[in-house]
Every structure is written in C-alpha cells, then in structure tokens.
Design a protein around this motif. Structure first.
Motif, PDB file in Angstrom:
ATOM      1  N   LEU A  30     -15.810  -2.099  -3.921  1.00  0.00           N
ATOM      2  CA  LEU A  30     -16.840  -1.074  -3.707  1.00  0.00           C
ATOM      3  C   LEU A  30     -16.251   0.317  -3.905  1.00  0.00           C
ATOM      4  N   LEU A  31     -15.073   0.563  -3.326  1.00  0.00           N
ATOM      5  CA  LEU A  31     -14.415   1.859  -3.520  1.00  0.00           C
ATOM      6  C   LEU A  31     -14.150   2.121  -5.000  1.00  0.00           C
ATOM      7  N   VAL A  56      -7.362   5.582  -1.590  1.00  0.00           N
ATOM      8  CA  VAL A  56      -6.543   4.660  -0.810  1.00  0.00           C
ATOM      9  C   VAL A  56      -5.060   4.982  -0.976  1.00  0.00           C
ATOM     10  N   SER A  57      -4.669   5.459  -2.149  1.00  0.00           N
ATOM     11  CA  SER A  57      -3.258   5.731  -2.414  1.00  0.00           C
ATOM     12  C   SER A  57      -2.925   7.208  -2.238  1.00  0.00           C
ATOM     13  N   ALA A  58      -3.529   7.839  -1.248  1.00  0.00           N
ATOM     14  CA  ALA A  58      -3.272   9.250  -0.987  1.00  0.00           C
ATOM     15  C   ALA A  58      -1.803   9.444  -0.619  1.00  0.00           C
ATOM     16  N   LYS A  59      -1.290  10.634  -0.860  1.00  0.00           N
ATOM     17  CA  LYS A  59       0.101  10.932  -0.597  1.00  0.00           C
ATOM     18  C   LYS A  59       0.388  10.850   0.900  1.00  0.00           C
ATOM     19  N   VAL A  60       1.484  10.221   1.235  1.00  0.00           N
ATOM     20  CA  VAL A  60       1.906  10.092   2.621  1.00  0.00           C
ATOM     21  C   VAL A  60       2.873  11.231   2.912  1.00  0.00           C
ATOM     22  N   ASN A  61       2.601  11.983   3.976  1.00  0.00           N
ATOM     23  CA  ASN A  61       3.421  13.144   4.296  1.00  0.00           C
ATOM     24  C   ASN A  61       4.401  12.903   5.433  1.00  0.00           C
ATOM     25  N   GLU A  62       4.165  11.826   6.216  1.00  0.00           N
ATOM     26  CA  GLU A  62       5.037  11.610   7.359  1.00  0.00           C
ATOM     27  C   GLU A  62       5.023  10.149   7.770  1.00  0.00           C
ATOM     28  N   LEU A  63       6.065   9.773   8.504  1.00  0.00           N
ATOM     29  CA  LEU A  63       6.161   8.446   9.097  1.00  0.00           C
ATOM     30  C   LEU A  63       6.113   8.642  10.601  1.00  0.00           C
ATOM     31  N   LYS A  65      -8.113  -7.934  -4.382  1.00  0.00           N
ATOM     32  CA  LYS A  65      -9.047  -6.883  -3.984  1.00  0.00           C
ATOM     33  C   LYS A  65     -10.198  -7.569  -3.271  1.00  0.00           C
ATOM     34  N   ASP A  66     -10.493  -7.083  -2.060  1.00  0.00           N
ATOM     35  CA  ASP A  66     -11.636  -7.638  -1.347  1.00  0.00           C
ATOM     36  C   ASP A  66     -12.885  -6.840  -1.705  1.00  0.00           C
TER      37      ASP A  66
END
Length: 167
Positions: free
Chosen positions: A84-85, A94-101, A78-79
C-alpha cells in the motif's frame, strides 16, 4: 498475503495461513515440511526432497536469507502495508535517514566498538549493553557515520536514552 522476491525478475504472491494452507500465485501449494530444529527444515514438494536452513532474518526490512540444498537464497517480503505504501508513493518514507541510536532498555554499557567519525554499515556492532545479566549487541540501524558517542564505558543508561548520534 505477501509478495516475495529474489530479485527484480522473480516475484511471487504468497498467501500463508499455516503450513498446510499455502497458495502460490493463486494456486494451492502442496508440501510436507518437517522442522528439524535450530532453523533447519526438511521439505518434500512434488516428489522432490529439499533441505532448508534459515541463515538470517531481518524483521525490520523483511529480508530472509536461506540455504536450500546448500545454495544461498535471499528473499525480500512485502506485506499488504508495504504494498500500500508503495502504491501511494510512500515506500521511501520507510527508509528515512536514522540520526541516532537509542537504548532499547535500561542497562549498563560494557563495551564500545566504534569511535566518532567512523563509517558503519547497517548491522555493524556499535555498543554492548548489559541488561538483566545478558549482553545485548546494539547494531547500526543503517549505513552512516558515527557523529558522536553520548555515553561512556560503564555508564548506566535508561530506556530511550540517546547512545550514538550519526552525522
């Protein structure tokens, strides 16, 4: 400065400016490291010799897998921005759901390795995109289920074009 962990109980503060200027938990870390090529290194530390091999690096999640003297070691870094986040309670953003590629570059779809409804895990190959005479395997950015394919075999695609929709 990085915070490196190998699990919940193992945590180190590492300040790395270059190979000769490293501190570990605020103390100078002295070592000799030789790059043997192909992700292989020889390390001398406190009179002990180690062989290290970089097995894999995921720059997005900052996960590193090494083999040190034949033993597999998984590291998570972790930087200062990640920390900070975390302090602000936003680490899950940061780990939000990915809906598309989407296509990372223009090219030609030369292989499709998934079908709609198929469950995939992060890193599973989805498509092969040929660009500039090189084949690029496009992998699942997260665990999920393929909702629909927005391209067919031999389709030409543009950068940013949606290729796979996840459900």
């Amino acid at each position: 400065m990085f915070q490196i962990s190998t699990g919940p109980a193992q945590l180190w503060e590492v300040d790395y400016r270059n190979a000769n200027d490293v501190s570990l938990n605020g103390q100078p870390f002295t070592w000799d490291i030789a790059d043997l090529g192909s992700g292989q290194y020889h390390v001398l530390h406190e009179g002990r010799s180690f062989t290290a091999e970089v097995v894999s690096v995921d720059y997005a999640t900052k996960n590193i897998v090494l083999k040190v003297n034949g033993l597999r070691v998984e590291l998570n870094a972790k930087d200062r921005f990640d920390l900070l986040l975390e302090r602000l309670g936003m680490s899950n953003a940061v780990s939000a759901k990915v809906n598309e590629l989407k296509a990372p570059m223009p090219g030609l779809i030369v292989d499709i390795r998934v079908t709609p409804g198929q469950a995939v895990q992060k890193g599973d190959p989805l498509l092969v995109l040929e660009a500039m005479k090189m084949e690029n395997i496009l992998k699942a950015p997260a665990d999920g289920t393929v909702g629909s394919l927005k391209v067919a075999l031999r389709d030409n695609v543009q950068k940013g074009q949606v290729l796979v929709q996840f459900s």
